[in-house]
Scaffold this motif. Structure first.
Motif, mmCIF file in Angstrom:
data_model
loop_
_atom_site.group_PDB
_atom_site.id
_atom_site.type_symbol
_atom_site.label_atom_id
_atom_site.label_comp_id
_atom_site.label_asym_id
_atom_site.label_seq_id
_atom_site.Cartn_x
_atom_site.Cartn_y
_atom_site.Cartn_z
ATOM 1 N N GLU A 16 150.885 36.902 60.727
ATOM 2 C CA GLU A 16 150.001 37.474 59.717
ATOM 3 C C GLU A 16 148.658 37.871 60.323
ATOM 4 O O GLU A 16 148.125 38.943 60.028
ATOM 5 N N VAL A 17 148.108 37.040 61.174
ATOM 6 C CA VAL A 17 146.840 37.353 61.819
ATOM 7 C C VAL A 17 146.998 38.580 62.714
ATOM 8 O O VAL A 17 146.132 39.457 62.739
ATOM 9 N N LEU A 18 148.081 38.669 63.419
ATOM 10 C CA LEU A 18 148.317 39.811 64.295
ATOM 11 C C LEU A 18 148.441 41.103 63.486
ATOM 12 O O LEU A 18 147.802 42.115 63.807
ATOM 13 N N LEU A 25 141.584 46.342 62.569
ATOM 14 C CA LEU A 25 140.887 46.697 63.793
ATOM 15 C C LEU A 25 140.985 48.190 64.111
ATOM 16 O O LEU A 25 140.000 48.789 64.549
ATOM 17 N N VAL A 26 142.116 48.801 63.877
ATOM 18 C CA VAL A 26 142.288 50.222 64.203
ATOM 19 C C VAL A 26 141.322 51.098 63.384
ATOM 20 O O VAL A 26 140.612 51.934 63.956
ATOM 21 N N PRO A 27 141.225 50.927 62.061
ATOM 22 C CA PRO A 27 140.234 51.742 61.332
ATOM 23 C C PRO A 27 138.795 51.439 61.737
ATOM 24 O O PRO A 27 137.948 52.337 61.778
ATOM 25 N N LEU A 28 138.501 50.192 62.066
ATOM 26 C CA LEU A 28 137.153 49.836 62.483
ATOM 27 C C LEU A 28 136.792 50.515 63.806
ATOM 28 O O LEU A 28 135.683 51.053 63.955
ATOM 29 N N VAL A 29 137.696 50.548 64.747
ATOM 30 C CA VAL A 29 137.450 51.221 66.020
ATOM 31 C C VAL A 29 137.281 52.724 65.804
ATOM 32 O O VAL A 29 136.389 53.347 66.388
ATOM 33 N N TYR A 30 138.099 53.321 64.931
ATOM 34 C CA TYR A 30 137.965 54.748 64.653
ATOM 35 C C TYR A 30 136.622 55.038 63.976
ATOM 36 O O TYR A 30 135.969 56.042 64.282
#
Length: 149
Positions: A16-18, A25-30
């Motif tokens: 679940e954490v993964l 994380l992907v939207p935050l990096v974008y």
């Protein structure tokens, strides 16, 4: 000896954490990449407008001033790695629009940059725009003691 667990959900926290980590994380990096690209374009637009206006305001004549302004804006845009094809520079002079070197006149330079969004392929045909317009304006006063033409 192996213990049998009464709770079949035990041990799924790592999964679940993964999954949630990747989904968040992907939207935050974008978002960070997009804000960085837009901030860089804003800095480039502001710097190009300011340097072009200064070059025009201190030039001895209009032709030399426009040439120096073009070079100054090109250097700033090159420093920020902005493609010159995505930039529009507009120069307005007063009191006489054809001559930016009039004493006590003003030079108004506007720079508009079409900042490309990161990771957007140019051939992508969607309704969302692949660029965001960023613009800056700088107004400089020509010195009272400038040489009259």
């Amino acid at each position: 000896m192996r213990r049998s667990s009464p709770n079949p959900e035990q041990g799924s926290a790592a999964v679940e954490v993964l999954v949630l980590g990747v989904l968040l994380l992907v939207p935050l990096v974008y978002l960070i990449l997009t804000v960085a690209a837009l901030q860089g374009a804003a800095f480039a637009a502001e710097g190009a407008a300011r340097q072009a206006a200064r070059s025009l305001a201190i030039a001895s004549d209009d032709a030399a001033g426009r040439s120096a302004a073009d070079r100054a804006a090109a250097v700033v845009l090159e420093d920020w790695r902005i493609d010159a094809a995505s930039v529009a520079v507009e120069v307005r002079c007063s009191p006489e629009p054809a001559d930016c070197s009039r004493p006590r006149g003003t030079v108004d330079v506007r720079v508009r940059i079409a900042a490309a969004l990161p990771l957007m392929p140019p051939a992508l045909d969607v309704d969302a725009p692949a660029t965001v317009a960023v613009q800056a304006r700088s107004v400089q006063r020509v010195s009272l003691f400038a040489e009259a033409p």
